[in-house]
Structure formats: structure tokens, C-alpha cells
Design an enzyme around this catalytic site. Sequence first.
Site, short mmCIF file in Angstrom:
data_model
loop_
_atom_site.label_atom_id
_atom_site.label_comp_id
_atom_site.label_asym_id
_atom_site.label_seq_id
_atom_site.Cartn_x
_atom_site.Cartn_y
_atom_site.Cartn_z
CG HIS A 83 4.59 19.08 20.47
ND1 HIS A 83 4.78 18.92 21.82
CD2 HIS A 83 3.44 18.42 20.19
CE1 HIS A 83 3.80 18.19 22.32
NE2 HIS A 83 2.97 17.88 21.35
CG ASN A 119 4.96 22.99 22.48
OD1 ASN A 119 4.39 22.26 21.67
ND2 ASN A 119 5.95 22.56 23.24
CG ASP A 147 5.13 10.68 19.50
OD1 ASP A 147 4.17 9.87 19.53
OD2 ASP A 147 4.96 11.90 19.48
CD GLU A 160 8.17 19.31 23.02
OE1 GLU A 160 7.38 20.11 22.49
OE2 GLU A 160 7.83 18.57 23.97
C1 F6R Z 1 1.35 12.16 20.08
C2 F6R Z 1 1.93 13.30 19.36
C3 F6R Z 1 1.67 14.70 19.83
C4 F6R Z 1 0.18 15.01 19.96
C5 F6R Z 1 -0.04 16.42 20.46
C6 F6R Z 1 -1.52 16.73 20.66
O1 F6R Z 1 1.73 10.95 19.47
O2 F6R Z 1 2.62 13.09 18.42
O3 F6R Z 1 2.28 15.59 18.94
O4 F6R Z 1 -0.43 14.85 18.70
O5 F6R Z 1 0.63 16.61 21.69
O6 F6R Z 1 -2.03 15.92 21.69
P1 F6R Z 1 -3.58 15.91 22.01
O7 F6R Z 1 -4.27 15.29 20.86
O8 F6R Z 1 -3.70 15.07 23.27
O9 F6R Z 1 -3.99 17.33 22.24
#
Ligand code: F6R
Length: 243
Positions: free
Chosen positions: A138, A136, A67, A143
Amino acid sequence: MKLVICETHNELGTKVAMEVANLIKNKPNCVLGLPTGDTPISVYKELVRMYKNGDIDFSQVTTFNLDEYLGISNSHPCSYNSFMQHNLFRHINIPKTSVHIPDGLAAFPDEECKRYESLIQTYGGIDLLILGIGHNGHIGFNEPGTLFDTPTHDIDLAFSTVQANSRFFDNIEDVPKRAITMGIKTILSARRIILMASGEKKSQIVHDAFTKEMTTNIPASVLQTHNDVLVMLDKEAARLFDK
Ligand code: F6R
């Protein structure tokens, strides 16, 4: 799904990096799907260490990031592009042309999503996709509420995601509110998936995602339907699986 529980966050990073290294040894021209965030930093550190040690060669590897924020340039210090350059790409021998990240300044995000999705297919799909998980539930920026058959698309970030990601920006107002993300359909088409999570604060969501009924309210729960998912957790994130 297979579950691996590691003693520490660093051990988790090392074990995930070993999975990547083994794939590259067996298939030097493999296609990797990569996340940003706090969780994979230890993986990237270990991959850089292995590269500098001469244990791993990225010259034929292709990568697709999950992303990117919409509305900021590649070179913005908080872009996912900058994150990847800083934590991995500038330290290893991967050709620039083999690195793919959605264009956050695309004039026509819809077109950019289609281009990205078809580029992944042109490379024959993703061999190994590494995922983190949001509080959450995701995965990528899919989301809660995202339909499971969505390809790469642009999306409004949930307020909780904007809040969580504001730690990287000066003000919450500066956090982009939209992003381009691989869709759940794109994620499920990867041949192998490793979902990694670290820390007590992820324990509930990761447990819900893999032990409760699949629901679009917890996007990661869709991984229950994939036939090659490895869930790799540190002890704190795995707390509820022990019971
Ligand atoms: C980022 C992504 C998100 C993160 C998720 C966890 O490229 O795809 O889904 O993997 O928000 O983020 P952290 O590792 O910072 O807790």
C-alpha cells in the site's frame, strides 16, 4: 524511476531530508506531501536539526499529509495529526494554517475527502510527495485492490495494516478500521515522488513493486507510470535489487 541505495537507515533519512531542503531553498513556497510511520522519522529528525541550525525555513511551505484514521480526534495520541506535531510541526516554523491533514472526526467523510482533494488543487498540487510502502504494497492507505483512478477517499484498512499498526495502540481492537487517504490519482498528480523503504522486511515488496508487472494487487507498482520517481532504500530494503 531512479534508485538510490544508502548504507544505513540514518543515511537514508538524511538524504531524503536533503531532497526536501533543496526543494525549499529553490521554491520557498513549495507544497509537500508527507507520510507518517517508522520510515520517515529519521527524515523529520534531520529536517528539525537543519531548521534549528538555521539551514531551512518553513515559513512559506504548505504541507498535506497522505492520510488519517477515521474515528479518532486530531489530539488522540495515535492520530497521524499527533504523530506529525510530535515529530515535525511543533519543532519548526511552519504556520499552523499551512498544515493540512484530513479530519478523522469528519461527520461526512465523503465531503471531507472532496474538500481535501480540492484544497490540494487550490494550492496548485503537490511539488514533492514522500511515500513509505506497506508490507502489502500500500501507498498512503491505498490498500491492494484500490483502483488507480481514485482521488482522496475513505477506505477500510486491510487486516494486515490493522495488525501492523496495532504496535502503536494498547490493543488491536483500539486500532481504527477506516481511514481517509489521498487516492492513487492524487498521488500520481504530484510533480515529484520519493518512495522510501527501510529494512529487510520491505525488500520483497519494494522489489515486486518496481520489477514486476503493474497490478492493483500491489498499489505501489503504479509508480512505474510516473515520470519523476526516486526510490530511496537502505541496503537491507535494497537487498533484492543487488542481485
Ligand atoms: C502512512 C502511510 C503508510 C506508510 C506505510 C509504511 O502515512 O501512508 O503508507 O507509509 O504503512 O509504514 P512504516 O514506515 O511504519 O513501515
